[in-house]
Motif scaffolding. Structure first.
Motif, PDB file in Angstrom:
ATOM      1  N   PRO A 186     -41.458  54.886  -2.045  1.00 15.15           N
ATOM      2  CA  PRO A 186     -40.386  54.073  -1.448  1.00 15.15           C
ATOM      3  C   PRO A 186     -39.836  53.023  -2.404  1.00 15.15           C
ATOM      4  N   ALA A 187     -40.611  52.678  -3.461  1.00  8.56           N
ATOM      5  CA  ALA A 187     -40.141  51.686  -4.423  1.00  8.56           C
ATOM      6  C   ALA A 187     -38.943  52.195  -5.224  1.00  8.56           C
ATOM      7  N   TYR A 188     -38.702  53.520  -5.207  1.00  9.59           N
ATOM      8  CA  TYR A 188     -37.507  54.055  -5.865  1.00  9.59           C
ATOM      9  C   TYR A 188     -36.239  53.614  -5.132  1.00  9.59           C
ATOM     10  N   GLY A 189     -36.355  53.380  -3.839  1.00 10.29           N
ATOM     11  CA  GLY A 189     -35.184  52.980  -3.066  1.00 10.29           C
ATOM     12  C   GLY A 189     -34.135  54.078  -2.964  1.00 10.29           C
ATOM     13  N   LEU A 190     -34.551  55.324  -2.806  1.00 14.43           N
ATOM     14  CA  LEU A 190     -33.633  56.459  -2.717  1.00 14.43           C
ATOM     15  C   LEU A 190     -33.640  57.020  -1.299  1.00 14.43           C
ATOM     16  N   ARG A 191     -32.464  57.301  -0.777  1.00 15.63           N
ATOM     17  CA  ARG A 191     -32.319  57.859   0.566  1.00 15.63           C
ATOM     18  C   ARG A 191     -31.591  59.189   0.465  1.00 15.63           C
ATOM     19  N   CYS A 192     -32.212  60.241   0.960  1.00 20.51           N
ATOM     20  CA  CYS A 192     -31.655  61.593   0.866  1.00 20.51           C
ATOM     21  C   CYS A 192     -30.778  61.880   2.085  1.00 20.51           C
ATOM     22  N   ARG A 193     -29.484  62.117   1.863  1.00 18.18           N
ATOM     23  CA  ARG A 193     -28.540  62.369   2.950  1.00 18.18           C
ATOM     24  C   ARG A 193     -28.727  63.743   3.568  1.00 18.18           C
ATOM     25  N   GLY A 194     -28.843  64.762   2.735  1.00 19.46           N
ATOM     26  CA  GLY A 194     -28.947  66.127   3.238  1.00 19.46           C
ATOM     27  C   GLY A 194     -28.770  67.113   2.104  1.00 19.46           C
ATOM     28  N   VAL A 195     -28.552  68.390   2.456  1.00 22.23           N
ATOM     29  CA  VAL A 195     -28.435  69.436   1.459  1.00 22.23           C
ATOM     30  C   VAL A 195     -27.218  70.308   1.760  1.00 22.23           C
ATOM     31  N   VAL A 196     -26.504  70.674   0.700  1.00 20.35           N
ATOM     32  CA  VAL A 196     -25.393  71.628   0.781  1.00 20.35           C
ATOM     33  C   VAL A 196     -25.855  72.922   0.135  1.00 20.35           C
ATOM     34  N   LYS A 197     -25.737  74.022   0.833  1.00 21.52           N
ATOM     35  CA  LYS A 197     -26.220  75.305   0.334  1.00 21.52           C
ATOM     36  C   LYS A 197     -25.210  75.949  -0.603  1.00 21.52           C
ATOM     37  N   VAL A 257     -37.794  73.175  -7.076  1.00 26.67           N
ATOM     38  CA  VAL A 257     -37.717  71.907  -7.805  1.00 26.67           C
ATOM     39  C   VAL A 257     -37.132  70.817  -6.913  1.00 26.67           C
ATOM     40  N   ALA A 258     -36.094  71.170  -6.124  1.00 26.80           N
ATOM     41  CA  ALA A 258     -35.500  70.201  -5.202  1.00 26.80           C
ATOM     42  C   ALA A 258     -36.523  69.738  -4.175  1.00 26.80           C
ATOM     43  N   ASN A 259     -37.337  70.660  -3.710  1.00 27.28           N
ATOM     44  CA  ASN A 259     -38.356  70.297  -2.729  1.00 27.28           C
ATOM     45  C   ASN A 259     -39.377  69.327  -3.319  1.00 27.28           C
ATOM     46  N   ARG A 260     -39.758  69.564  -4.592  1.00 27.08           N
ATOM     47  CA  ARG A 260     -40.707  68.658  -5.251  1.00 27.08           C
ATOM     48  C   ARG A 260     -40.085  67.281  -5.473  1.00 27.08           C
ATOM     49  N   LEU A 261     -38.804  67.262  -5.833  1.00 28.10           N
ATOM     50  CA  LEU A 261     -38.119  65.988  -6.008  1.00 28.10           C
ATOM     51  C   LEU A 261     -38.107  65.192  -4.700  1.00 28.10           C
ATOM     52  N   LEU A 306     -27.454  63.297  -2.460  1.00 27.18           N
ATOM     53  CA  LEU A 306     -27.098  64.538  -1.769  1.00 27.18           C
ATOM     54  C   LEU A 306     -27.577  65.694  -2.626  1.00 27.18           C
ATOM     55  N   PHE A 307     -28.332  66.604  -2.021  1.00 27.34           N
ATOM     56  CA  PHE A 307     -28.799  67.791  -2.734  1.00 27.34           C
ATOM     57  C   PHE A 307     -27.785  68.916  -2.578  1.00 27.34           C
ATOM     58  N   VAL A 308     -27.482  69.583  -3.683  1.00 33.57           N
ATOM     59  CA  VAL A 308     -26.680  70.807  -3.656  1.00 33.57           C
ATOM     60  C   VAL A 308     -27.583  71.926  -4.156  1.00 33.57           C
ATOM     61  N   GLY A 309     -27.932  72.831  -3.262  1.00 28.38           N
ATOM     62  CA  GLY A 309     -28.932  73.852  -3.574  1.00 28.38           C
ATOM     63  C   GLY A 309     -30.322  73.345  -3.248  1.00 28.38           C
ATOM     64  N   ASP A 315     -36.348  77.392   7.212  1.00 26.38           N
ATOM     65  CA  ASP A 315     -36.237  76.646   8.467  1.00 26.38           C
ATOM     66  C   ASP A 315     -36.986  75.316   8.415  1.00 26.38           C
ATOM     67  N   ASN A 316     -38.067  75.281   7.608  1.00 29.12           N
ATOM     68  CA  ASN A 316     -38.862  74.040   7.539  1.00 29.12           C
ATOM     69  C   ASN A 316     -38.330  73.065   6.489  1.00 29.12           C
ATOM     70  N   GLN A 317     -37.144  73.318   5.980  1.00 26.10           N
ATOM     71  CA  GLN A 317     -36.521  72.413   5.014  1.00 26.10           C
ATOM     72  C   GLN A 317     -36.332  71.052   5.669  1.00 26.10           C
ATOM     73  N   PRO A 318     -36.804  69.959   5.039  1.00 25.41           N
ATOM     74  CA  PRO A 318     -36.886  68.657   5.722  1.00 25.41           C
ATOM     75  C   PRO A 318     -35.561  67.913   5.831  1.00 25.41           C
ATOM     76  N   LEU A 319     -34.526  68.317   5.083  1.00 24.33           N
ATOM     77  CA  LEU A 319     -33.276  67.569   5.079  1.00 24.33           C
ATOM     78  C   LEU A 319     -32.223  68.201   5.992  1.00 24.33           C
ATOM     79  N   ARG A 320     -31.250  67.412   6.360  1.00 19.58           N
ATOM     80  CA  ARG A 320     -30.165  67.863   7.215  1.00 19.58           C
ATOM     81  C   ARG A 320     -29.309  68.900   6.480  1.00 19.58           C
ATOM     82  N   ASP A 321     -28.984  69.988   7.146  1.00 21.96           N
ATOM     83  CA  ASP A 321     -28.102  71.026   6.601  1.00 21.96           C
ATOM     84  C   ASP A 321     -26.656  70.569   6.802  1.00 21.96           C
ATOM     85  N   LEU A 322     -25.973  70.237   5.684  1.00 22.51           N
ATOM     86  CA  LEU A 322     -24.625  69.688   5.774  1.00 22.51           C
ATOM     87  C   LEU A 322     -23.527  70.711   5.503  1.00 22.51           C
TER      88      LEU A 322
END
Length: 471
Positions: free
Chosen positions: A169-180, A157-161, A150-153, A188-195
């Motif tokens: 995909p070999a990292y096996g990491l799944r991004c849930r979304g972002v908390v502002k 740098v978060a976008n690059r991560l 889960l991203f906070v902010g 608006d083009n932020q790729p993750l769900r706004d939580l």
């Protein structure tokens, strides 16, 4: 599934490593260089297997503590294989070396075949790690053994991560979304769900149940929001990774402790940690051997310099070392005894473009001094400076305090490393190089350092000095 059995999996790897440690100490010692069944029969009659029991038990205990100290069995899915192999190699070298020393004292004659154990053990341990990585990578790419983030902010740098995670995909990491964070405008083009916002963080953690939080505040974020995010993660018992939105070209964050308080130090990325220790060990061993080997030459030169005019053998000058600390730099004296006093009278004839003083036909240099300078023999006493840690074999030449006071601000980065006997400047021109170019060469060395480049610079320096060019 894999997360629940993680400790069992890690314990299994640990047991496998312990088996390898025992076998790689026992087999080379028991079998030696066995190439036929006939040889094997002779070895069985002569080998005393009981003498291995104590050293092997010592090695297993040592490996257990080193594995805990170096955290060898933590998840390294986002770290490079090379870094893991290097860490593994360091642990194995320590185990073999200390076990050999222990056996020499406890048994009287160490039964450990050091070279064979080092090579075979390292290759076996590395092969195990490579195999495990390949298997886990395949599983993660198929959606197994994954971790949720889960991203906070949402900083650059978060976008690059996120982009890096998506490409691997070999990292096996799944991004849930972002908390502002408060006042943050997520594009608006932020790729993750706004939580939601920081006030919703507790609810989001309870609802989405991520296994790690990535805190990456943009520059406009307040310290109170950053601390609040850490506290919520602390209360939930969740690991939180802090990815700051600022980049430094030369400083690297290193977690450490200061007076019992956990801190993050920003240190120059070169010559820190393992690399610094490796460079220092190389300097210590090489300079020590060189001092012993060159001792007859030192005594001969000292006698000639002393008989020349009765002055001192060595010239001691204050130079500036790492982080601006001054030290006494040694040379064989190549000038008349009152050379420093005569320097002021010759300042107008300085041929160097910067603050350093250079003069091709300097009248203060003695006849013997010209020969010593031509082949850089006068610099050899600085091997003692290298041995005691004031200098390194390779690095920017140590400046005088007067020169440092005239430095441009960006040139002061030369002082972030130990000065050296030789560097790029000595090889690609020496006195023919302009001062500004000299400084750039030193910074280029700092930014691209490696132990192999040091070795190549030393070998090239020997060729340049042997020809007496550029002095």
């Amino acid at each position: 599934m894999f997360f629940r059995y993680r400790r069992i999996f890690q314990a299994g790897i640990g047991v496998l490593d312990l088996c390898v440690v025992a076998l790689m100490l026992i087999l080379p010692s028991a079998l030696g260089t066995v190439w036929s069944l006939a040889d094997l029969q002779d070895v069985r009659e002569d080998a005393d297997f009981w003498t291995l029991g104590g050293p092997v038990l010592f090695a297993l205990t040592l490996w257990f503590f080193l594995a805990a100290r170096l955290d060898l069995y933590k998840s390294r899915r986002t770290e490079s294989l090379v870094s893991e192999i290097v860490l593994l190699g360091e642990a194995w070298i320590l185990v073999v070396a200390l076990t050999h020393a222990f056996a020499s004292v406890a048994v009287g004659n160490s039964p450990i075949c050091v070279t064979q154990s080092l090579v075979y053990g390292f290759l076996t341990l590395s092969l195990i790690r490579v195999s495990i990585r390949l298997v886990l990578s395949q599983l993660r790419e198929r959606g197994r053994n994954t971790r949720s983030l889960l991203f906070v902010g949402w900083s650059p740098v978060a976008n690059r991560l996120y982009e890096s995670i998506k490409l691997r995909p070999a990292y096996g990491l799944r991004c849930r979304g972002v908390v502002k964070l408060a006042g943050e405008e997520v594009p608006d083009n932020q790729p993750l769900r706004d939580l939601g916002v920081i006030d919703d963080l507790e609810r989001v953690l309870a609802e989405w149940r991520p296994q790690r939080v990535v805190l990456s505040p943009p520059p406009e974020a307040t310290m109170s929001d950053i601390v609040r995010a850490f506290r919520v993660c602390d209360e939930a018992g969740l690991p939180c990774t802090y990815a700051a939105d600022f980049e430094l070209a030369n400083l690297r964050p290193v977690p450490s402790e200061f007076a019992g308080v956990p801190i993050v130090s920003f240190n120059p990325q070169q010559f820190v940690g393992t690399t610094a220790n490796g460079k220092r060990i190389f300097d210590l061993v090489t300079s020590g051997l060189a001092l012993l080997f060159l001792l007859p030459l030192f005594l001969t030169i000292a006698l000639i310099v002393k008989l020349q005019d009765g002055g001192p053998v060595f010239f001691r000058q204050r130079r500036v070392g790492r982080f601006g600390v001054e030290f006494w730099c040694l040379k064989f004296r190549t000038m008349v005894p009152n050379a420093e006093k005569l320097k002021a009278q010759l300042e107008s004839q300085n041929e160097e473009s910067g603050p350093a003083f250079k003069m091709k036909n300097d009248p203060r240099i003695t006849r013997m001094g010209r020969f010593l300078r031509k082949f850089s023999i006068d610099e050899l006493p600085q091997l003692w400076n290298v041995f005691i840690g004031d200098m390194s074999l390779v690095g920017p030449r140590p400046p005088t305090p007067d020169e440092v006071r005239q430095y441009k601000w960006t040139w002061r980065r030369r002082l972030s490393v130990r000065p050296g006997l030789t560097c790029i400047w000595q090889i690609w021109g020496r006195n023919r190089v302009e001062f500004d170019e000299w400084m750039e060469m030193d910074l280029l060395y700092i930014d691209n350092w490696s132990i192999w480049k040091d070795i190549k610079l030393i070998l090239r320096t020997v060729l340049v000095v042997a020809r007496g060019t550029g002095s």
